[in-house]
Scaffold this motif. Structure first.
Motif, PDB file in Angstrom:
ATOM      1  N   ILE A  86      -7.659   4.698  -7.142  1.00  0.00           N
ATOM      2  CA  ILE A  86      -6.405   4.070  -6.710  1.00  0.00           C
ATOM      3  C   ILE A  86      -6.639   2.619  -6.329  1.00  0.00           C
ATOM      4  O   ILE A  86      -5.881   1.714  -6.713  1.00  0.00           O
ATOM      5  CB  ILE A  86      -5.807   4.853  -5.527  1.00  0.00           C
ATOM      6  CG1 ILE A  86      -5.387   6.258  -5.973  1.00  0.00           C
ATOM      7  CG2 ILE A  86      -4.625   4.110  -4.922  1.00  0.00           C
ATOM      8  CD1 ILE A  86      -5.023   7.178  -4.817  1.00  0.00           C
ATOM      9  N   THR A  87      -7.696   2.376  -5.577  1.00  0.00           N
ATOM     10  CA  THR A  87      -7.969   1.035  -5.062  1.00  0.00           C
ATOM     11  C   THR A  87      -8.346   0.073  -6.180  1.00  0.00           C
ATOM     12  O   THR A  87      -7.915  -1.094  -6.176  1.00  0.00           O
ATOM     13  CB  THR A  87      -9.089   1.101  -4.006  1.00  0.00           C
ATOM     14  OG1 THR A  87      -8.703   2.006  -2.966  1.00  0.00           O
ATOM     15  CG2 THR A  87      -9.365  -0.271  -3.414  1.00  0.00           C
TER      16      THR A  87
ATOM     17  N   GLN B 243      -4.738   3.798   2.216  1.00  0.00           N
ATOM     18  CA  GLN B 243      -4.727   4.844   1.201  1.00  0.00           C
ATOM     19  C   GLN B 243      -5.007   6.230   1.790  1.00  0.00           C
ATOM     20  O   GLN B 243      -4.206   7.153   1.590  1.00  0.00           O
ATOM     21  CB  GLN B 243      -5.721   4.513   0.081  1.00  0.00           C
ATOM     22  CG  GLN B 243      -5.442   3.210  -0.649  1.00  0.00           C
ATOM     23  CD  GLN B 243      -6.177   2.030  -0.050  1.00  0.00           C
ATOM     24  OE1 GLN B 243      -5.992   1.705   1.117  1.00  0.00           O
ATOM     25  NE2 GLN B 243      -7.020   1.396  -0.849  1.00  0.00           N
TER      26      GLN B 243
ATOM     27  N   VAL C 223       0.826  -1.201   0.000  1.00  0.00           N
ATOM     28  CA  VAL C 223       0.000   0.000   0.000  1.00  0.00           C
ATOM     29  C   VAL C 223       0.864   1.256   0.000  1.00  0.00           C
ATOM     30  O   VAL C 223       0.485   2.290  -0.565  1.00  0.00           O
ATOM     31  CB  VAL C 223      -0.967  -0.019   1.195  1.00  0.00           C
ATOM     32  CG1 VAL C 223      -0.213   0.041   2.527  1.00  0.00           C
ATOM     33  CG2 VAL C 223      -1.974   1.122   1.105  1.00  0.00           C
ATOM     34  N   THR C 224       2.042   1.181   0.605  1.00  0.00           N
ATOM     35  CA  THR C 224       2.943   2.340   0.634  1.00  0.00           C
ATOM     36  C   THR C 224       3.409   2.696  -0.770  1.00  0.00           C
ATOM     37  O   THR C 224       3.410   3.877  -1.157  1.00  0.00           O
ATOM     38  CB  THR C 224       4.154   2.048   1.528  1.00  0.00           C
ATOM     39  OG1 THR C 224       3.712   1.662   2.832  1.00  0.00           O
ATOM     40  CG2 THR C 224       5.044   3.275   1.640  1.00  0.00           C
TER      41      THR C 224
ATOM     42  N   THR D  63       0.373   4.106  -2.864  1.00  0.00           N
ATOM     43  CA  THR D  63       0.011   5.483  -2.528  1.00  0.00           C
ATOM     44  C   THR D  63       1.090   6.471  -2.963  1.00  0.00           C
ATOM     45  O   THR D  63       0.774   7.596  -3.362  1.00  0.00           O
ATOM     46  CB  THR D  63      -0.234   5.619  -1.022  1.00  0.00           C
ATOM     47  OG1 THR D  63       0.903   5.113  -0.292  1.00  0.00           O
ATOM     48  CG2 THR D  63      -1.468   4.835  -0.601  1.00  0.00           C
TER      49      THR D  63
ATOM     50  N   TRP E 235       0.578   6.999  -6.782  1.00  0.00           N
ATOM     51  CA  TRP E 235      -0.607   7.773  -7.128  1.00  0.00           C
ATOM     52  C   TRP E 235      -0.581   9.179  -6.541  1.00  0.00           C
ATOM     53  O   TRP E 235      -1.218  10.081  -7.093  1.00  0.00           O
ATOM     54  CB  TRP E 235      -1.851   7.025  -6.692  1.00  0.00           C
ATOM     55  CG  TRP E 235      -2.209   5.959  -7.670  1.00  0.00           C
ATOM     56  CD1 TRP E 235      -1.854   4.646  -7.625  1.00  0.00           C
ATOM     57  CD2 TRP E 235      -2.935   6.139  -8.886  1.00  0.00           C
ATOM     58  NE1 TRP E 235      -2.325   3.989  -8.735  1.00  0.00           N
ATOM     59  CE2 TRP E 235      -2.996   4.883  -9.526  1.00  0.00           C
ATOM     60  CE3 TRP E 235      -3.546   7.232  -9.484  1.00  0.00           C
ATOM     61  CZ2 TRP E 235      -3.657   4.700 -10.727  1.00  0.00           C
ATOM     62  CZ3 TRP E 235      -4.200   7.058 -10.688  1.00  0.00           C
ATOM     63  CH2 TRP E 235      -4.253   5.804 -11.307  1.00  0.00           C
ATOM     64  N   ARG E 236       0.139   9.377  -5.462  1.00  0.00           N
ATOM     65  CA  ARG E 236       0.288  10.744  -4.954  1.00  0.00           C
ATOM     66  C   ARG E 236       1.065  11.594  -5.950  1.00  0.00           C
ATOM     67  O   ARG E 236       0.720  12.757  -6.191  1.00  0.00           O
ATOM     68  CB  ARG E 236       0.981  10.737  -3.596  1.00  0.00           C
ATOM     69  CG  ARG E 236       1.064  12.110  -2.944  1.00  0.00           C
ATOM     70  CD  ARG E 236       1.695  12.034  -1.570  1.00  0.00           C
ATOM     71  NE  ARG E 236       1.773  13.350  -0.973  1.00  0.00           N
ATOM     72  CZ  ARG E 236       0.797  13.947  -0.312  1.00  0.00           C
ATOM     73  NH1 ARG E 236      -0.366  13.317  -0.169  1.00  0.00           N
ATOM     74  NH2 ARG E 236       0.939  15.152   0.196  1.00  0.00           N
TER      75      ARG E 236
ATOM     76  N   ILE F 204      -2.093   9.189   2.213  1.00  0.00           N
ATOM     77  CA  ILE F 204      -2.191  10.254   1.207  1.00  0.00           C
ATOM     78  C   ILE F 204      -2.801  11.525   1.779  1.00  0.00           C
ATOM     79  O   ILE F 204      -2.270  12.621   1.594  1.00  0.00           O
ATOM     80  CB  ILE F 204      -3.010   9.772  -0.010  1.00  0.00           C
ATOM     81  CG1 ILE F 204      -2.319   8.599  -0.695  1.00  0.00           C
ATOM     82  CG2 ILE F 204      -3.200  10.913  -1.016  1.00  0.00           C
ATOM     83  CD1 ILE F 204      -3.070   8.051  -1.887  1.00  0.00           C
TER      84      ILE F 204
ATOM     85  N   MET G 167      -9.586   8.019  -4.165  1.00  0.00           N
ATOM     86  CA  MET G 167      -9.238   6.825  -3.394  1.00  0.00           C
ATOM     87  C   MET G 167      -9.790   5.571  -4.064  1.00  0.00           C
ATOM     88  O   MET G 167      -9.137   4.524  -4.101  1.00  0.00           O
ATOM     89  CB  MET G 167      -9.791   6.933  -1.971  1.00  0.00           C
ATOM     90  CG  MET G 167      -9.185   8.047  -1.144  1.00  0.00           C
ATOM     91  SD  MET G 167      -7.423   7.806  -0.868  1.00  0.00           S
ATOM     92  CE  MET G 167      -6.937   9.502  -0.513  1.00  0.00           C
TER      93      MET G 167
ATOM     94  N   TRP H  68      -5.285  -0.953  -7.939  1.00  0.00           N
ATOM     95  CA  TRP H  68      -4.443  -1.795  -7.094  1.00  0.00           C
ATOM     96  C   TRP H  68      -4.994  -3.214  -6.962  1.00  0.00           C
ATOM     97  O   TRP H  68      -4.241  -4.192  -6.929  1.00  0.00           O
ATOM     98  CB  TRP H  68      -4.316  -1.134  -5.719  1.00  0.00           C
ATOM     99  CG  TRP H  68      -3.439  -1.847  -4.751  1.00  0.00           C
ATOM    100  CD1 TRP H  68      -2.362  -2.642  -5.018  1.00  0.00           C
ATOM    101  CD2 TRP H  68      -3.562  -1.810  -3.333  1.00  0.00           C
ATOM    102  NE1 TRP H  68      -1.800  -3.098  -3.851  1.00  0.00           N
ATOM    103  CE2 TRP H  68      -2.517  -2.602  -2.808  1.00  0.00           C
ATOM    104  CE3 TRP H  68      -4.437  -1.173  -2.456  1.00  0.00           C
ATOM    105  CZ2 TRP H  68      -2.340  -2.786  -1.438  1.00  0.00           C
ATOM    106  CZ3 TRP H  68      -4.257  -1.345  -1.090  1.00  0.00           C
ATOM    107  CH2 TRP H  68      -3.222  -2.136  -0.590  1.00  0.00           C
TER     108      TRP H  68
END
Length: 291
Positions: free
Chosen positions: A163-164, A231, A117-118, A121, A124-125, A235, A160, A167
């Protein structure tokens, strides 16, 4: 085999599952029961404890921040579960081939699922942030203003969700592919002999054969997405103005920043109840479809 010998064999077999049972009881059942017990107390991390009954639950129902977190979580589930049920199915149907190209794209779509997840994120950040992000730079090149994906309350949960979905596509796609490979080939051969169209084959053979897998994926995603945490934590830290704070992040903030672990335990029991309801729905829907 005598009764004594059979009893000794039963105990010998039990030794093989004993390590699993120990870990299961220690890491799942005991914390679950402890959390239920703790939710009835006003407690902090320093050991202070006072029995308050259902007062923590009553406070939660009047807590605007918690209710906002519940709304955010349900909104996020609504945004993510349909795409994570349908898009992997479409990809599986397209990539259910034995060619090298199909194998390559299966690897491409599954590769995002192995990222932490790191990493997700962080990627995508850099893409979505309004100040120097990838999309912002592209829009600036064409003379367009930046889009505040992460600072607009109306866009942050959509971001969010995007992104999810990116992922989490890989695992449900592989589940669908596995289910597709279990469908007997002779059924498709019979459909070809009857000159059945692709759409009729899809509607009357493929989708009914995938019914259990579709239900499994949908409920699994509901349970998984209700546990949203990493997330928004990494973020936006739940912002702006709590617009991206889900239930799990609320529990984390209450328990480890305000040290009110009894209140956090009560919130976690409400989340557990939601997940339990989703699991029961999965059981009955799957059982109904099997009849």
């Amino acid at each position: 085999m005598t009764a004594v010998t059979r009893k000794k064999a039963d105990w010998s077999n039990a030794l093989f599952v004993a390590p699993f049972l120990f870990v299961y009881l220690s890491l799942l059942i005991y914390p679950l029961l402890s959390g239920m017990f703790l939710s009835l107390f006003k407690a902090d991390l320093f050991g202070g404890r006072e029995f308050v009954g259902l007062e923590n639950f009553s406070r939660l129902l009047r807590d605007d921040i918690f209710l906002q977190a519940v709304r955010n979580t349900f909104y996020f589930v609504l945004l993510t579960v349909p795409p994570l049920t349908v898009i992997p199915l479409v990809l599986a149907l397209l990539l259910n081939r034995t060619t090298r190209v199909a194998a390559f794209f299966r690897g491409v779509f599954f590769s995002s699922s192995v990222l932490s997840v790191t990493i997700v994120t962080l990627i995508w950040r850099m893409i979505l942030m309004a100040d120097g992000g990838f999309i912002t730079n592209i829009r600036a090149f064409f003379g367009l203003s930046a889009i505040p994906f992460l600072s607009d309350p109306n866009l942050v949960m959509i971001s969010m969700a995007m992104i999810t979905v990116w992922w989490c596509l890989g695992l449900p796609m592989m589940l669908y592919l596995s289910a597709l490979q279990q469908v007997p080939r002779d059924i498709y051969e019979a459909a070809e002999l009857d000159n059945s169209s692709w759409w009729r084959t899809l509607l009357f053979i493929t989708l009914p054969s995938l019914y259990r897998t579709i239900v499994l994926v949908a409920i699994f995603q509901v349970v998984l997405q209700f546990q949203l945490f990493g997330q928004p934590q990494l973020i936006t830290q739940g912002g702006p103005n709590g617009a991206s704070r889900p239930i799990v992040l609320f529990i984390f903030e209450v328990g480890f920043r305000r040290w009110d672990i009894g209140y956090a335990a009560a919130a976690s029991q409400i989340l557990f109840a939601i997940i339990l309801i989703a699991t029961v729905v999965q059981y009955f829907v799957t059982r109904k479809g099997a009849k």
